[in-house]
Structure formats: C-alpha cells, structure tokens
Scaffold this active site. Structure first.
Site, PDB file in Angstrom:
ATOM      1  N   HIS A   3      63.448  64.284 -10.116  1.00  0.00           N
ATOM      2  CA  HIS A   3      64.306  64.960  -9.117  1.00  0.00           C
ATOM      3  C   HIS A   3      65.969  64.514  -9.551  1.00  0.00           C
ATOM      4  CE1 HIS A   3      60.589  64.947  -6.645  1.00  0.00           C
ATOM      5  NE2 HIS A   3      61.056  66.255  -6.479  1.00  0.00           N
TER       6      HIS A   3
ATOM      7  N   HIS B 209      57.895  71.968 -11.223  1.00  0.00           N
ATOM      8  CA  HIS B 209      56.753  70.801 -11.016  1.00  0.00           C
ATOM      9  C   HIS B 209      55.767  71.308  -9.682  1.00  0.00           C
ATOM     10  CE1 HIS B 209      59.940  69.048  -8.635  1.00  0.00           C
ATOM     11  NE2 HIS B 209      58.954  68.469  -7.677  1.00  0.00           N
TER      12      HIS B 209
ATOM     13  N   CYS C  44      55.141  67.053   3.271  1.00  0.00           N
ATOM     14  CA  CYS C  44      55.208  67.580   1.803  1.00  0.00           C
ATOM     15  C   CYS C  44      54.860  66.746   1.002  1.00  0.00           C
ATOM     16  CB  CYS C  44      56.817  67.903   1.637  1.00  0.00           C
ATOM     17  SG  CYS C  44      57.222  69.351   2.782  1.00  0.00           S
TER      18      CYS C  44
ATOM     19  N   HIS D 156      53.358  65.727  -3.397  1.00  0.00           N
ATOM     20  CA  HIS D 156      53.126  66.248  -4.818  1.00  0.00           C
ATOM     21  C   HIS D 156      51.546  65.648  -5.079  1.00  0.00           C
ATOM     22  CE1 HIS D 156      57.541  65.591  -4.512  1.00  0.00           C
ATOM     23  NE2 HIS D 156      57.336  66.494  -5.391  1.00  0.00           N
TER      24      HIS D 156
ATOM     25  N   GLU E 231      51.613  59.316   5.839  1.00  0.00           N
ATOM     26  CA  GLU E 231      53.038  59.675   6.692  1.00  0.00           C
ATOM     27  C   GLU E 231      52.626  59.598   8.240  1.00  0.00           C
ATOM     28  OE1 GLU E 231      55.057  62.996   5.426  1.00  0.00           O
ATOM     29  OE2 GLU E 231      55.057  62.488   3.171  1.00  0.00           O
TER      30      GLU E 231
ATOM     31  N   TYR F  13      59.950  77.883  -4.816  1.00  0.00           N
ATOM     32  CA  TYR F  13      61.390  77.904  -4.425  1.00  0.00           C
ATOM     33  C   TYR F  13      62.310  76.986  -5.213  1.00  0.00           C
ATOM     34  CZ  TYR F  13      60.996  73.102  -2.465  1.00  0.00           C
ATOM     35  OH  TYR F  13      61.013  71.796  -2.256  1.00  0.00           O
TER      36      TYR F  13
ATOM     37  N   GLU G  89      65.820  70.706  -6.097  1.00  0.00           N
ATOM     38  CA  GLU G  89      64.313  70.748  -5.948  1.00  0.00           C
ATOM     39  C   GLU G  89      64.026  72.183  -6.657  1.00  0.00           C
ATOM     40  OE1 GLU G  89      61.743  69.140  -5.642  1.00  0.00           O
ATOM     41  OE2 GLU G  89      61.862  67.865  -3.744  1.00  0.00           O
TER      42      GLU G  89
ATOM     43  N   GLU H 116      60.099  73.651  -7.322  1.00  0.00           N
ATOM     44  CA  GLU H 116      58.667  73.447  -7.128  1.00  0.00           C
ATOM     45  C   GLU H 116      57.764  74.838  -7.046  1.00  0.00           C
ATOM     46  OE1 GLU H 116      58.843  69.337  -4.545  1.00  0.00           O
ATOM     47  OE2 GLU H 116      58.787  71.342  -3.543  1.00  0.00           O
TER      48      GLU H 116
ATOM     49  N   TRP I  47      63.143  74.787   2.051  1.00  0.00           N
ATOM     50  CA  TRP I  47      61.658  75.190   1.706  1.00  0.00           C
ATOM     51  C   TRP I  47      61.124  75.698   3.018  1.00  0.00           C
ATOM     52  CZ3 TRP I  47      63.113  69.999   1.005  1.00  0.00           C
ATOM     53  CH2 TRP I  47      62.742  69.144   1.855  1.00  0.00           C
TER      54      TRP I  47
END
Length: 255
Positions: A30, A37, A72, A74, A92, A109, A119, A121, A166
């Site tokens: 980032h 990604h 959120c 990855h 989290e 986005y 970002e 993604e 997002w």
C-alpha cells in the site's frame, strides 16, 4: 496478529481480468501506486437485523480512526476468501462462528487518502450473521456500535455519516439487494474473481432465509468505483452524524 506476522503476510496481486499474477508483502503493497490486489469486505448482522459498525484503530496504515463496515482484509495465498473472512472476524472481533453469504462477488474500487496513499482492490463483499457478542482487538478496532441498517444507510447516503470510501461505495449496491439484510440471496461462488475461485471454496452453512424471499440476480461487477479523501474526513467519536445515528436507537458507541 503479532507484528512479525503482519510483516510476513502476503496479498494476492491480480490483473485487470481478476486472475492472480503473483503476491506481494502486505506491509509494502500500500503506497501511492498500490497495485491491484484481492481483498474482501464483511458486513455483520445479528438476528434482529442490526449491523455492526466499527471504527478502525488509530494505528491502521490506511484510513486510521475511520468508521467503516464490520471488517475487511486480504485472503492469504492459497486461502479461500470465505476462510479469510472468518479469520478476520475471529482476529478483529473475537467472533468464532458466523454464517456467511457472498453478496457482491466482484466489487472493485480505488480510493486515495489525503496523504496520497491509495487503495486499489478487487473486493468481494460478504454478509455475515451471528449473535455472538463481539470482543474487539484494540489493535484493530477502536470502537463498535450496533446500529439500525436502514438508518445507517440513509445517514451515509445523505452525508450525515462519514465512513471509509469503500463502505460508502458499497452501500448503494447493498441497498439494491433488498431492504432486509437477513433475506439477501447469496451469489454463486463461481462469480468470484478467478483469483478467488478455488477447489472446495465454501461460504459455510446454507442460511435458511424466510419463506417468500425472492432471489436477486448477481451480475459480474465490471465498474471501478472511485473515492477520495473527502469520504474519509471524519475521525473518532466526532464522526459526522454518528451521535445522531446512534441516538435514534439510544445505543452509545462502543457498546
């Protein structure tokens, strides 16, 4: 997640057609020219239909302190996307068990912070369902709040509630799925980007939706949503509109 784990974690790079083209270290990917990604967004609902809104920890590299969707993340190389959603819900928020439904298979986005960090993604969106009490990790989540979904969406669309870019861009498409999140029809895993489709990929137990629920057609998403710093201007308890939003339900933030 320990600092060492965070530094060695990799993300999956994808091309314009959604196929994997390699991996990169999450800690380094980032920046001002972030490559495209694979990621995901998750919206958690309880059986009363309330949505779990969260505020990102101030230590986050991207959009610190901003209110956003539940979590959120990855997918790790070789990890089914649904498994990555469950992993982040557990890490989290301490939520170990949740039913999942893939609702926006190919949301994509781009967004840029005021400092230039970007970002970029391909970001499938999942709805999660659980009545388990959250136990947020303060290194990931600064605050949480259960809110009325309709009131939250109205506040975001009217500009009374600032959220991550997002999240703001996903809200209109989620609203189009229908007014009741508990009745959203799941998309087919085959509609995920090719990089995310793996043998044995599962979104978990099939949710028993109420009778009379109509299916919603899930087209492959080909629009790139663009967002900028204006969508992430609010920080902390002073986030625009959150006090009003929570006041409508009489629920303080962080409960």
């Amino acid at each position: 997640m320990t600092l060492r784990q965070e530094h060695v974690e990799s993300v999956i790079l994808v091309d314009e057609t959604g196929f994997a083209r390699g991996t990169a270290a999450k800690a380094a990917v980032h920046h001002a020219e972030t490559p495209l990604h694979l990621a995901f967004s998750c919206y958690l609902f309880n059986n009363a239909g309330q949505f779990l809104l969260t505020r990102r920890a101030e230590s986050k590299h991207t959009w610190p302190g901003v209110w956003t969707n539940t979590c959120c993340g990855h997918p790790l190389p070789g990890e089914p996307v649904a498994d990555s959603v469950r992993r982040r819900l557990r890490q989290e928020l301490g939520i170990a068990v949740a039913e999942l439904a893939l609702v926006l298979p190919r949301f994509r986005y781009q967004a840029r912070m005021a400092n230039g960090l970007a970002e970029n993604e391909v970001c499938p969106v999942y709805a999660a369902y659980s009545d388990a009490p959250p136990a947020p990790d303060p290194a990931e989540v600064a605050e949480i709040a259960w809110v009325d979904w309709d009131q939250f969406c109205d506040a975001v669309r009217a500009g009374r509630q600032s959220v991550s870019p997002w999240c703001a861009m996903q809200i209109p498409e989620l609203v189009a799925l229908g007014p009741q999140p508990l009745t959203w029809a799941a998309a087919d895993d085959a509609d995920l980007p090719p990089a995310a489709v793996m043998a044995g990929l599962s979104t978990g137990p099939v949710r028993r939706f109420p009778q009379g629920c109509s299916a919603f057609p899930h087209d492959v998403h080909r629009i790139v949503h663009i967002g900028g710093p204006v969508l992430s201007r609010a920080r902390g308890r002073g986030a625009l509109g959150l006090g009003v939003l929570l006041g409508l339900r009489g629920e303080p933030a962080g409960q």
